[in-house]
Design a protein around this motif. Structure first.
Motif, short mmCIF file in Angstrom:
data_model
loop_
_atom_site.label_atom_id
_atom_site.label_comp_id
_atom_site.label_asym_id
_atom_site.label_seq_id
_atom_site.Cartn_x
_atom_site.Cartn_y
_atom_site.Cartn_z
N ARG A 42 0.82 -1.20 0.00
CA ARG A 42 0.00 0.00 0.00
C ARG A 42 0.86 1.26 0.00
N ARG A 91 -0.97 7.69 2.11
CA ARG A 91 -1.75 8.75 1.52
C ARG A 91 -1.92 9.96 2.43
N SER A 92 -1.96 9.74 3.73
CA SER A 92 -2.23 10.86 4.61
C SER A 92 -1.06 11.09 5.54
N THR A 145 7.53 14.50 -7.15
CA THR A 145 7.11 13.13 -6.95
C THR A 145 8.37 12.28 -6.88
N TRP A 168 4.75 11.88 -2.84
CA TRP A 168 4.55 13.26 -3.32
C TRP A 168 4.89 14.20 -2.17
N GLY A 192 2.88 16.07 0.11
CA GLY A 192 1.92 16.51 -0.90
C GLY A 192 2.33 17.81 -1.59
N THR A 195 -0.79 15.68 -3.16
CA THR A 195 -0.80 14.33 -3.71
C THR A 195 -2.05 14.11 -4.56
N PRO A 196 -1.89 13.79 -5.83
CA PRO A 196 -3.05 13.55 -6.69
C PRO A 196 -3.67 12.18 -6.42
N VAL A 197 -4.87 11.98 -6.93
CA VAL A 197 -5.51 10.67 -6.84
C VAL A 197 -4.76 9.69 -7.74
N SER A 198 -4.50 8.50 -7.24
CA SER A 198 -3.78 7.50 -8.02
C SER A 198 -4.62 7.06 -9.22
N GLY A 199 -3.94 6.87 -10.36
CA GLY A 199 -4.64 6.45 -11.56
C GLY A 199 -4.93 4.97 -11.58
N ASP A 200 -5.43 4.50 -12.70
CA ASP A 200 -5.82 3.10 -12.83
C ASP A 200 -4.75 2.26 -13.52
#
Length: 286
Positions: free
Chosen positions: A43, A46-47, A214, A232, A256, A258-263
């Protein structure tokens, strides 16, 4: 500026186990004091509560500590702000200006930056790349990088602090040998990529530049249990014109934006290792 534990007139949190701060006007960094981690899942943090925030010029030590101690303790989200006085400049597009940003290099790091805002942005970005590289995990190359990028008045103290941070126990936690090298068959990845720069303050021989970055950190190769993850962060560098070039006087780092992770499908460890070996890094210019 960030809420750090401080020297001299600086003050801040003292309860963070990752805190060892330099003196006034020296680069500040939080240093790891433990070697234990509680898991190495894939994982991505993120925060600000998902990793211990590192403040200082060890750009990817932030990601490396989270990587070594995944799921670690409390963190704080540090803000950055510029000094007062001088010209106040906002964001500018990172497009070619027609002015050569650098005239030479010191080892592998560009040098001879222009004595203006453009030169300060180029210097700050190139310094972020160097300070976030895998070479920072080797004592000899780490000292050379610090000496090349920093004001001579802060070098000795910073080298001492960094040697403490990159302890044998910490290197072992990251998966490296005691000399900072990767085990046979594995490739250690630590790269910083500037996304953009902002001149917060510029006045004559002083400048404060923020570099949004990044980064990649982790171990690639067959059998790796510590996958390469992205981070980030924004590093704020206070630069001083000395020796006819820009040098870092102090710096701080915040997590940050930090953008949303892509697919995108995550690549295998072998694919990442091949990419790192096949695609060299690059210097930043504008």
């Amino acid at each position: 500026m960030s809420h750090d534990d401080g020297y001299g007139n600086d003050s801040g949190r003292t309860g963070d186990g990752y805190s060892t701060i330099g003196g006034t006007r020296q680069t500040r960094t939080r240093l790891p004091d433990g070697e234990g981690g509680d898991g190495y899942g894939p994982r991505r943090p993120r925060s600000s509560r998902s990793l211990v925030t590192v403040v200082g010029v060890i750009v990817l030590l932030l990601g490396a500590i989270a990587f070594a101690n995944m799921g670690g303790g409390d963190g704080d989200k540090d803000g950055t702000s510029g000094g007062s006085g001088g010209s106040q400049a906002g964001a500018a597009p990172t497009a070619a200006t027609g002015t050569k940003p650098v005239t030479g290099k010191n080892g592998q790091i560009p040098s001879g930056f222009a004595h203006d805002e453009q030169g300060a942005q180029s210097a700050a970005s190139n310094f972020a790349v160097a300070l976030g590289s895998a070479d920072m995990f080797s004592p000899a190359s780490r000292q050379a990088i610090v000496q090349t990028t920093h004001d001579p008045s802060v070098v000795d103290k910073l080298v001492t602090d960094l040697n403490t941070a990159y302890s044998p126990g910490f290197l072992k936690n990251v998966g490296l040998n005691q000399d900072g090298s990767a085990p046979d068959g594995l490739t250690f990845v630590s790269r910083t990529i500037p996304v953009g720069t902002k001149v917060v303050d510029h006045s004559g021989d002083a400048a404060t530049v923020e570099v949004w970055c990044t980064g990649l950190v982790g171990m690639a190769g067959q059998g790796s249990t510590k996958p390469v993850t992205e981070t980030w962060f924004t590093i704020s560098e206070k630069l001083k014109w000395t020796g006819n070039d820009w040098k870092i006087e102090s710096s701080s780092q915040a997590e940050g934006p930090t953008p949303v992770s892509g697919d995108n499908r995550a690549s295998s460890a072998d694919e990442i290792a091949g990419a790192v070996e096949g695609y060299g890094g690059f210097v930043y210019a504008r």
